[in-house]
Structure formats: C-alpha cells, structure tokens
Design a protein around this motif. Sequence first.
Motif, PDB file in Angstrom:
ATOM      1  N   GLN A 117      11.925  -5.147  12.497  1.00 32.71           N
ATOM      2  CA  GLN A 117      11.500  -5.587  13.828  1.00 32.71           C
ATOM      3  C   GLN A 117      11.454  -4.403  14.790  1.00 32.71           C
ATOM      4  OE1 GLN A 117      10.790  -9.175  14.443  1.00 32.71           O
ATOM      5  NE2 GLN A 117      10.651  -8.675  12.255  1.00 32.71           N
ATOM      6  N   TYR A 118      10.545  -4.490  15.744  1.00 33.40           N
ATOM      7  CA  TYR A 118      10.482  -3.486  16.803  1.00 33.40           C
ATOM      8  C   TYR A 118      11.466  -3.886  17.888  1.00 33.40           C
ATOM      9  CZ  TYR A 118       6.176  -1.822  14.741  1.00 33.40           C
ATOM     10  OH  TYR A 118       5.246  -1.292  13.885  1.00 33.40           O
ATOM     11  N   TYR A 173      11.780  -4.313   3.530  1.00 30.95           N
ATOM     12  CA  TYR A 173      12.252  -4.323   2.137  1.00 30.95           C
ATOM     13  C   TYR A 173      11.953  -5.636   1.445  1.00 30.95           C
ATOM     14  CZ  TYR A 173      14.815  -0.023   2.903  1.00 30.95           C
ATOM     15  OH  TYR A 173      15.121   1.278   3.164  1.00 30.95           O
ATOM     16  N   ALA A 174      11.676  -5.527   0.146  1.00 28.89           N
ATOM     17  CA  ALA A 174      11.731  -6.701  -0.732  1.00 28.89           C
ATOM     18  C   ALA A 174      13.020  -6.565  -1.529  1.00 28.89           C
ATOM     19  CB  ALA A 174      10.538  -6.713  -1.668  1.00 28.89           C
ATOM     20  N   PRO A 225       0.788  -1.239   0.000  1.00 33.66           N
ATOM     21  CA  PRO A 225       0.000   0.000   0.000  1.00 33.66           C
ATOM     22  C   PRO A 225       0.822   1.292   0.000  1.00 33.66           C
ATOM     23  CG  PRO A 225      -0.527  -1.373   1.936  1.00 33.66           C
ATOM     24  CD  PRO A 225       0.483  -2.123   1.130  1.00 33.66           C
ATOM     25  N   LEU A 226       2.079   1.244   0.429  1.00 32.79           N
ATOM     26  CA  LEU A 226       2.883   2.473   0.370  1.00 32.79           C
ATOM     27  C   LEU A 226       3.127   2.892  -1.085  1.00 32.79           C
ATOM     28  CD1 LEU A 226       5.578   1.673   3.094  1.00 32.79           C
ATOM     29  CD2 LEU A 226       3.603   3.197   3.330  1.00 32.79           C
ATOM     30  N   ILE A 284       8.961  -1.375   1.521  1.00 29.81           N
ATOM     31  CA  ILE A 284       7.553  -1.752   1.709  1.00 29.81           C
ATOM     32  C   ILE A 284       7.198  -1.609   3.189  1.00 29.81           C
ATOM     33  CG2 ILE A 284       7.443  -3.348  -0.258  1.00 29.81           C
ATOM     34  CD1 ILE A 284       7.978  -5.654   1.671  1.00 29.81           C
ATOM     35  N   GLY A 285       5.928  -1.771   3.495  1.00 28.75           N
ATOM     36  CA  GLY A 285       5.509  -1.811   4.893  1.00 28.75           C
ATOM     37  C   GLY A 285       5.764  -3.197   5.458  1.00 28.75           C
ATOM     38  N   PRO A 286       5.698  -3.405   6.784  1.00 24.24           N
ATOM     39  CA  PRO A 286       5.445  -2.359   7.781  1.00 24.24           C
ATOM     40  C   PRO A 286       6.677  -1.490   8.036  1.00 24.24           C
ATOM     41  CG  PRO A 286       5.782  -4.481   8.857  1.00 24.24           C
ATOM     42  CD  PRO A 286       5.763  -4.748   7.383  1.00 24.24           C
TER      43      PRO A 286
END
Length: 396
Positions: free
Chosen positions: A391-392, A323-324, A292-293, A313-315
């Motif tokens: 990652q958070y 990333y892809a 969606p970004l 990419i998200g998140p």
Amino acid sequence: LDNGLAKTPPMGWLSWERFRCNTDCVNDPDNCISEQLFQTMTDIVVADGYASVGYEYINIDDCWLEKHRSHDGKLVADRKRFPNGIKALSDYIHSRGLKFGIYEDYGNYTCAGYPGIIGYEEKDALQFADWNVDYVKLDGCYALPYDMDHGYSTFGRLLNSTGKSMVYSCSWPVYQIYAGIQPNYSAIQTHCNLWRNYDDIQDSWASVENIIDYYGNNQDVIAPNAGPGHWNDPDMLIIGNFGLSYEQAKTQFAIWSILAAPLLMSVDLRTIRPQFKHILQNRKIIAVDQDPLGIQGRRIYKHKGIEIWSRPIGPLYQNFYSYAIAFVNRRTDGTPSDISVTLKELGLINFSGYRVEDLYENVDYGVLYPNTKIKVKVNPSGVVMLKGEVQYPVDL
Ligand code: A2G
C-alpha cells in the motif's frame, strides 16, 4: 534468451505426461499421438476458456515422427497419424488463434527412439521455420552431455537465423546434472527461453513433492537464473489426471506460480473434472505466475512438514514489493494445520501495509500491517495462497 519471446513463462498444453508415446491409433484412436489429438485439444483450449486466461501453445512432444528421415534427410511426421502433415496442423492451430510447438532431440535419437538432430541441425531449423513453428523443445537423450554447451547454443543460433522467432526449450542442464556436470546457467540463460533442471514429472503426488523439494533445496543456484525471457522449467502440470487429489492439485499450481514456471498442462481436456479445470483457470494465481517482474520465488520456511514459499511481485512501492505467499502442509496426520505468522516474519515490512487476499478462497483480509498476525488453516498436502499488495502511504 533475448529473442523477444517468453517475457513471461509460456502457457499451453503439452502431450507428454498424459498421452506419452501412444502410437496405437488402430486400437486407441482417441488417445494416440496424432493430428486429431492436437486439433481436439486446440478446439477445447479455445472453447472452454483456457485461451482466454492465457494458455496459448499447443505442443507436440515425442513420437510424432516416422522412424526414418526422408531420402533427402528431411524430418517426416508419421504418415498414418499425421496424414495431412505438420504444416497443416500448424495452420489449424494458428487459425484458432493459438501457437504451435514441436519436439526434437539434440542427440542421435529422441528418448523414444525416433530420429534425432545430429548432423541435420541447419536443415531442421529451416524446416521448423517453414512449418511456422512457434516453440521448439529440444530433448537430450542419446547425446553426450559434455557436448551440450556447444550443441544447444549452436542450434539456438540456427533457429534464430531462420528469421522466424521460436521459443527455445532446452533439456540441457538436467542431462548434464545426471552426468555429474555443473551446468553453466549463465550460458543456458543466454541461449534458451526455458530449460529443464530436474526429473520428468510423473502422475503422482510423490513426484510433485520430489520436484518441489529439488527446487527448494537448490534454490540458491536455480532461482537467480529466472527472469523475463529465461525460465526454469519444473515440468508439466499434471492437474486433472489420476494421481493428484484436489488439495494436491492446488498445491502444484500454487508452487508452480511461485516458481515462475511455464504452465504447460498435460491432461485430457475432454474429460477433466470441473474442479481441476477451475484450478487451471484461476486468474489470480495465473497472474502471480505471469508477473512481469519475473522474479522466481523461494522457500522461506520449512519445519516439521510445514513450508512457506514466497515470491516478490508487482506492484512496487519504492523498494517494497508485493508478495505471493504459499503455505504448504506436507504433513499426513490427517488434520488441517494452523500456521500463524506476522507479516514482518514473512518479510512484509512496509509501514503503510499490504492488502491481503486469499487467491483460492476469494477472501479479502483488508489492509494488514507488519505486526499483524495472520492465521491460516492448511489441509494435509494442501495449500493456502495469499497475495499481499503493498500500500502507498495515505496523504494527510
Ligand atoms: O523424453 C524425456 O524424458 C523428456 N525429458 C520428457 O519431457 C519427454 O519429452 C520424453 C519423451 O520421450 C526431458 O526433456 C528432461
């Protein structure tokens, strides 16, 4: 174009690359451009799982028209090949839960010599709305490239003023580039949902490589124009036809998803081999394409036949994207190449790390950190595609 449509790149099926301008329904009834062909593809898109992974548009390309308009200037579909008319086909496609796309040309004729739009812009826009068309591709043969800034924008406004929302696919920049004109991409993004920048795809790996090179070599001009509602279109997916090996087909799909490209299959879905269908239905790679970004990815490395392509990419975590990453081996020396890089070298610098997985092989590498080295083995003309999900930090 901010018409509420194509918030992610359109997905569907388009007749051109595979079925071309085959109008011979007498000798080749199963492969000619006819209402039957589009009904059959509609049925298969629904029945064989394509619709459930996101393919939604069934699009006619060139060669659907009669050679002349009606006496009152209306577009008429070929009476033998579309005996029930376009509205009936549109209704059929809608009744199966899909959307319907059509093709016309901004000039005096379509590329294959059928009637073009000049002088009938308003009539045709109203006609498309009347037929409940969801998607219009406007080609640019037999037209003056200098007129296109005016012509494409005018027709876009006419489509919009019908009150029926239609995705608007423009061939505006490519014909201008051919004529040596620098396209005005800010105008193009304002007026179109997607647009062709480069040559028509053909059924060969050489053609796919050419397109990949064009989008890589010109990415500084092209990539920033993509975003929700407005996309660069590197042309159809030829996966499952005659020209690409399995590895090459995986590469086309991976790079198209990095490019945030429309995913328009042009293949005979009646006879496609399962391995190619599997590629086209890879949900993880489709999710990259449909992120969606809507940020178009780029080629970040190219050396001795090895390329690395990357798309944010998200998140997101704070300013850190996921990333892809596609590793492509363009070498032809017959053995798989090892590529080894740290995440940091790929621009993945968040200290909390990234969950890395392989999107074709379903391998989960677990959480890796900026200094971790990853090693992939890439087959000749093949691809390895990874996703690194940011990652958070873990609370202590
Ligand atoms: O006409 C052109 O070549 C189109 N190319 C191609 O996609 C197909 O529609 C063909 C039909 O005659 C562009 O729109 C750039």
